[in-house]
Design a protein around this motif. Structure first.
Motif, PDB file in Angstrom:
ATOM      1  N   GLN A  69       0.832  -1.210   0.000  1.00 60.73           N
ATOM      2  CA  GLN A  69       0.000   0.000   0.000  1.00 60.73           C
ATOM      3  C   GLN A  69       0.866   1.260   0.000  1.00 60.73           C
ATOM      4  OE1 GLN A  69      -2.554  -0.417   3.412  1.00 60.73           O
ATOM      5  NE2 GLN A  69      -3.772  -2.026   2.487  1.00 60.73           N
ATOM      6  N   ASP A  70       1.926   1.260   0.798  1.00 54.89           N
ATOM      7  CA  ASP A  70       2.813   2.421   0.829  1.00 54.89           C
ATOM      8  C   ASP A  70       3.482   2.635  -0.522  1.00 54.89           C
ATOM      9  OD1 ASP A  70       2.157   2.904   3.475  1.00 54.89           O
ATOM     10  OD2 ASP A  70       4.062   2.184   4.291  1.00 54.89           O
ATOM     11  N   LEU A  71       3.934   1.558  -1.140  1.00 58.36           N
ATOM     12  CA  LEU A  71       4.555   1.689  -2.458  1.00 58.36           C
ATOM     13  C   LEU A  71       3.546   2.188  -3.486  1.00 58.36           C
ATOM     14  CD1 LEU A  71       6.806  -1.488  -2.499  1.00 58.36           C
ATOM     15  CD2 LEU A  71       7.586   0.893  -2.488  1.00 58.36           C
ATOM     16  N   THR A  72       2.326   1.688  -3.431  1.00 59.87           N
ATOM     17  CA  THR A  72       1.279   2.149  -4.344  1.00 59.87           C
ATOM     18  C   THR A  72       1.041   3.639  -4.166  1.00 59.87           C
ATOM     19  OG1 THR A  72       0.230  -0.020  -4.405  1.00 59.87           O
ATOM     20  CG2 THR A  72      -1.150   1.873  -4.997  1.00 59.87           C
ATOM     21  N   ASP A  73       0.992   4.100  -2.931  1.00 61.62           N
ATOM     22  CA  ASP A  73       0.805   5.529  -2.669  1.00 61.62           C
ATOM     23  C   ASP A  73       1.945   6.368  -3.234  1.00 61.62           C
ATOM     24  OD1 ASP A  73      -1.540   4.924  -1.381  1.00 61.62           O
ATOM     25  OD2 ASP A  73      -0.813   5.394   0.631  1.00 61.62           O
ATOM     26  N   LEU A  74       3.124   5.782  -3.336  1.00 66.59           N
ATOM     27  CA  LEU A  74       4.284   6.477  -3.898  1.00 66.59           C
ATOM     28  C   LEU A  74       4.406   6.254  -5.410  1.00 66.59           C
ATOM     29  CD1 LEU A  74       6.898   5.671  -1.106  1.00 66.59           C
ATOM     30  CD2 LEU A  74       5.823   7.891  -1.569  1.00 66.59           C
ATOM     31  N   ALA A  75       3.402   5.595  -6.004  1.00 67.67           N
ATOM     32  CA  ALA A  75       3.379   5.268  -7.435  1.00 67.67           C
ATOM     33  C   ALA A  75       4.557   4.376  -7.825  1.00 67.67           C
ATOM     34  CB  ALA A  75       3.339   6.541  -8.285  1.00 67.67           C
ATOM     35  N   LEU A  76       4.894   3.438  -6.928  1.00 68.91           N
ATOM     36  CA  LEU A  76       5.973   2.483  -7.181  1.00 68.91           C
ATOM     37  C   LEU A  76       5.384   1.074  -7.212  1.00 68.91           C
ATOM     38  CD1 LEU A  76       8.654   3.940  -4.731  1.00 68.91           C
ATOM     39  CD2 LEU A  76       8.631   4.124  -7.243  1.00 68.91           C
ATOM     40  N   ALA A  77       5.879   0.271  -8.133  1.00 75.91           N
ATOM     41  CA  ALA A  77       5.419  -1.111  -8.244  1.00 75.91           C
ATOM     42  C   ALA A  77       6.166  -2.001  -7.259  1.00 75.91           C
ATOM     43  CB  ALA A  77       5.638  -1.620  -9.665  1.00 75.91           C
ATOM     44  N   MET A  78       5.472  -2.966  -6.746  1.00 78.14           N
ATOM     45  CA  MET A  78       6.074  -3.950  -5.852  1.00 78.14           C
ATOM     46  C   MET A  78       7.082  -4.767  -6.666  1.00 78.14           C
ATOM     47  SD  MET A  78       5.462  -4.830  -2.650  1.00 78.14           S
ATOM     48  CE  MET A  78       5.535  -6.161  -1.503  1.00 78.14           C
ATOM     49  N   PRO A  79       8.328  -4.815  -6.219  1.00 77.53           N
ATOM     50  CA  PRO A  79       9.321  -5.600  -6.962  1.00 77.53           C
ATOM     51  C   PRO A  79       9.165  -7.095  -6.674  1.00 77.53           C
ATOM     52  CG  PRO A  79      10.334  -4.707  -5.005  1.00 77.53           C
ATOM     53  CD  PRO A  79       8.920  -4.156  -5.057  1.00 77.53           C
ATOM     54  N   ALA A  80       9.788  -7.887  -7.515  1.00 80.73           N
ATOM     55  CA  ALA A  80       9.810  -9.325  -7.251  1.00 80.73           C
ATOM     56  C   ALA A  80      10.683  -9.570  -6.026  1.00 80.73           C
ATOM     57  CB  ALA A  80      10.375 -10.069  -8.451  1.00 80.73           C
ATOM     58  N   PRO A  81      10.240 -10.439  -5.138  1.00 77.78           N
ATOM     59  CA  PRO A  81      11.076 -10.733  -3.973  1.00 77.78           C
ATOM     60  C   PRO A  81      12.312 -11.527  -4.383  1.00 77.78           C
ATOM     61  CG  PRO A  81       9.084 -12.077  -3.931  1.00 77.78           C
ATOM     62  CD  PRO A  81       8.961 -11.151  -5.109  1.00 77.78           C
TER      63      PRO A  81
END
Length: 169
Positions: A69-81
């Protein structure tokens, strides 16, 4: 020396190294904070996925969704782990849980640096009252008379710190 004291002593250099690797991020700067969260997103989901299927661990609230959610708010995509293999040893899952739940304590302290204009769900996620103490008590109890379990505990914590170090790198 109690199992928790032994764990803290044995992993202190790794803990310090990970803290130093993540400590270079200015959490007041949107881009640097985003990079900090992205690095965590390469590690935490991998550990939480492994722990989610391990029986016998105490209840612990996952934080991957808060990080997403925090990354989405920053307009960043979740990276692959990053790939994460927990040692196949009794107690290793408890060592990994110790590291990720210990990072929750540090996160709450770091959240104070994040300005109100940036999302901080992930860093602000506190333990339930008494949860951290209960985890440490359980580790002390489980490891007190089982050196094999204690060795696995250390191996799991070391593997998890190593994952975070790779993610920060």
């Amino acid at each position: 020396m109690s199992p928790v004291q032994r764990l803290r002593r044995a992993t202190a250099p790794l803990h310090d190294s990970v803290d130093a690797a993540f400590g270079g991020h200015d959490l007041t700067d949107r881009n640097a904070y985003g990079a900090f969260l992205l690095a965590h997103a390469r590690a935490l989901p991998a550990v939480e996925a492994v722990l989610a299927v391990r029986p016998g661990l105490p209840d612990w609230p996952e934080r991957t969704s808060l990080l997403r959610q925090d990354l989405t708010d920053l307009a960043l995509a979740m990276p692959a782990p990053l790939p994460f293999l927990l040692p196949d040893a009794s107690g290793a899952d408890w060592g990994a849980l110790y590291v990720v739940e210990g990072s929750r304590l540090g996160g709450v302290m770091l959240a104070r640096q994040v300005p109100d204009t940036l999302p901080a769900r992930y860093l602000s996620a506190r333990h339930a009252p008494g949860a951290w103490r209960a985890l440490l008590t359980a580790i002390d109890s489980r490891g007190a008379d089982d050196p094999v379990w204690l060795d696995g505990l250390l191996a799991g914590a070391e593997a998890t710190f190593a994952l975070y170090a790779r993610a920060a790198g």
